[in-house]
Scaffold this motif. Structure first.
Motif, PDB file in Angstrom:
ATOM      1  N   SER A 289      15.424   9.895   6.073  1.00  0.00           N
ATOM      2  CA  SER A 289      16.135  10.621   7.126  1.00  0.00           C
ATOM      3  C   SER A 289      16.863   9.638   8.031  1.00  0.00           C
ATOM      4  O   SER A 289      16.383   8.517   8.251  1.00  0.00           O
ATOM      5  N   GLY A 290      18.005  10.050   8.559  1.00  0.00           N
ATOM      6  CA  GLY A 290      18.689   9.240   9.559  1.00  0.00           C
ATOM      7  C   GLY A 290      17.892   9.224  10.852  1.00  0.00           C
ATOM      8  O   GLY A 290      17.069  10.104  11.116  1.00  0.00           O
TER       9      GLY A 290
ATOM     10  N   GLY B 182       0.777  -1.237   0.000  1.00  0.00           N
ATOM     11  CA  GLY B 182       0.000   0.000   0.000  1.00  0.00           C
ATOM     12  C   GLY B 182       0.803   1.279   0.000  1.00  0.00           C
ATOM     13  O   GLY B 182       0.230   2.370   0.138  1.00  0.00           O
ATOM     14  N   GLN B 183       2.113   1.202  -0.168  1.00  0.00           N
ATOM     15  CA  GLN B 183       2.925   2.417  -0.226  1.00  0.00           C
ATOM     16  C   GLN B 183       2.457   3.324  -1.360  1.00  0.00           C
ATOM     17  O   GLN B 183       2.139   2.855  -2.446  1.00  0.00           O
ATOM     18  N   SER B 184       2.501   4.629  -1.096  1.00  0.00           N
ATOM     19  CA  SER B 184       2.124   5.592  -2.125  1.00  0.00           C
ATOM     20  C   SER B 184       2.872   6.893  -1.884  1.00  0.00           C
ATOM     21  O   SER B 184       2.976   7.345  -0.738  1.00  0.00           O
TER      22      SER B 184
ATOM     23  N   LEU C 167      13.487   0.894  12.278  1.00  0.00           N
ATOM     24  CA  LEU C 167      13.408   1.956  11.276  1.00  0.00           C
ATOM     25  C   LEU C 167      14.810   2.355  10.825  1.00  0.00           C
ATOM     26  O   LEU C 167      15.053   2.556   9.624  1.00  0.00           O
ATOM     27  N   ALA C 168      15.735   2.451  11.773  1.00  0.00           N
ATOM     28  CA  ALA C 168      17.114   2.801  11.430  1.00  0.00           C
ATOM     29  C   ALA C 168      17.729   1.769  10.500  1.00  0.00           C
ATOM     30  O   ALA C 168      18.433   2.113   9.541  1.00  0.00           O
TER      31      ALA C 168
ATOM     32  N   THR D  43      10.198   8.727   4.825  1.00  0.00           N
ATOM     33  CA  THR D  43      10.368   8.273   6.211  1.00  0.00           C
ATOM     34  C   THR D  43       9.017   8.127   6.897  1.00  0.00           C
ATOM     35  O   THR D  43       8.775   7.151   7.616  1.00  0.00           O
ATOM     36  N   ARG D  44       8.102   9.083   6.660  1.00  0.00           N
ATOM     37  CA  ARG D  44       6.755   8.991   7.252  1.00  0.00           C
ATOM     38  C   ARG D  44       6.016   7.754   6.743  1.00  0.00           C
ATOM     39  O   ARG D  44       5.372   7.030   7.516  1.00  0.00           O
ATOM     40  N   GLU D  45       6.105   7.502   5.421  1.00  0.00           N
ATOM     41  CA  GLU D  45       5.400   6.355   4.851  1.00  0.00           C
ATOM     42  C   GLU D  45       5.998   5.039   5.356  1.00  0.00           C
ATOM     43  O   GLU D  45       5.276   4.073   5.642  1.00  0.00           O
TER      44      GLU D  45
END
Length: 359
Positions: free
Chosen positions: A222-223, A94-96, A212-213, A107-109
């Protein structure tokens, strides 16, 4: 038997399998590579392994991955792995994104995907799992690779790439290898590293941010900072050093196997090695490894004659429905790989199918 899977083994693993076949209790470590959407071709194989083949396991089984390999293993290290993988698949498909997504948007997605399948209760289930031990890699960046400024970060990555082409060990001047490990049982690779190794125990407060990292691709995302229990700094994708897990997994005296379900027959040590055709894994690190990968004939039968990859986001930009349909087709066809693996090991045919790794 159909030729949809290849089985390639290091010297010691090859000897074991030719003599004994392959049984669940022979496996001590499972490795998972970075590679973004390439993991989709392995999704059914993961389901077969963790919901069926290992379901009666009692001894610790160590999982070690980076980037998407870590995310896969965070899905399977749950009491109901098949349902967890399906949740992960749905969130991942579902990524968009906008036409030119920023690092912040990506990064938010990515965080949304993580939070959809890795709930607070899921984190506790991973930490409480009776036998699966989740471990994964990230890197702590040294300046200027710790910068978010695109020019500084680009310069840092260029310096790392040039140095890496000369000698992989020079990456230590740019990144610090970091192992996030399950605290219940130290993994067999705990004390071994050709790079300085920071070791951070996982807990309910750091697992989500560490995960996430592990998948935070430089210049794309983003780091990540402020990971509880780790040294201060900016953390990025573990695949930078450990793209395909070229590490000493086991002691030479350990009569066990490292199972490596992989999307390719090639093992690329680090992310910066992808174009370095001469860069191969250390044979001693592969001695006990069994690599299981889709055959070229299987890949040729897929749409576009390839497995999914990150370029699909550009190819299908603003055409998410087409991308999702392509990815779903690959996932559906990959069920063949799970069935073929189970048939090979349960029938004993793997003794004839396994081939020696060639470096």
């Amino acid at each position: 038997m159909p030729n949809n899977l290849v089985f390639l083994a290091g010297a010691k693993a090859y000897s074991f399998i030719k003599e004994k076949g392959l049984h669940p209790e022979m496996v001590k470590v499972i490795a998972g590579a970075a590679g973004g959407p390439k993991w989709l071709v392995l999704s059914h194989l993961d389901q077969f392994l963790f919901s069926t083949w290992f379901k009666n396991r009692s001894e610790p089984l160590f999982l070690i991955g980076s980037s998407i390999g870590a995310w896969r293993f965070a899905a399977v290290a749950r009491p109901a792995p098949q349902q967890s993988i399906e949740r992960f698949l749905a969130a991942y498909l579902g990524q968009s994104y906008s036409i030119r997504p920023t690092r912040q948007e990506i990064t938010r997605e990515t965080s949304r995907i993580r939070d959809t399948y890795l709930t607070e209760s899921g984190i506790q289930e991973i930490l409480d799992h009776p036998y699966l031990r989740l471990n994964f890699m990230a890197v702590r960046c040294k300046w200027p690779n710790s910068a978010e400024n695109k020019i500084l970060l680009g310069a840092g990555l260029l310096g790392a790439a040039v140095s890496n082409a000369l000698n992989r060990k020079l990456l230590k001047f740019f990144f610090e290898r970091t192992l996030f490990y399950h605290p219940a049982t130290p993994p067999p690779f705990f004390e071994k590293s050709e790079f300085t190794l920071q070791k951070v125990p996982l807990d309910k407060d750091n697992l989500a941010s560490a995960l996430l990292a592990s998948g935070s691709i430089p210049l794309v995302m983003s780091g990540i900072t402020g990971i509880k229990g780790s040294r201060n700094g900016v953390y990025r994708d573990g695949g930078i050093i450990d793209y395909h897990m070229d590490i000493p997994f086991l002691n030479n005296t350990d009569e066990k196997i490292v199972l490596f379900p992989h999307y390719s027959e090639r093992i690329i040590p680090g992310w910066l090695d992808k174009k370095l055709k001469w860069r191969t894994p250390q044979p001693s690190n592969m001695d006990q490894v069994l690599l299981v990968a889709p055959s070229q004939s299987f890949v040729n039968a897929l749409p576009f004659k390839k497995i999914p990859d990150r370029h699909d986001f550009w190819t299908f930009s603003q055409k998410d429905a087409e991308r999702i349909n392509y990815w779903k087709t690959v996932i559906s066809q990959s069920a063949i790989l799970g069935h073929e693996f189970i048939d090979a090991v349960e029938s004993g045919k793997i003794k004839d199918l396994v081939k020696p790794m060639v470096f």
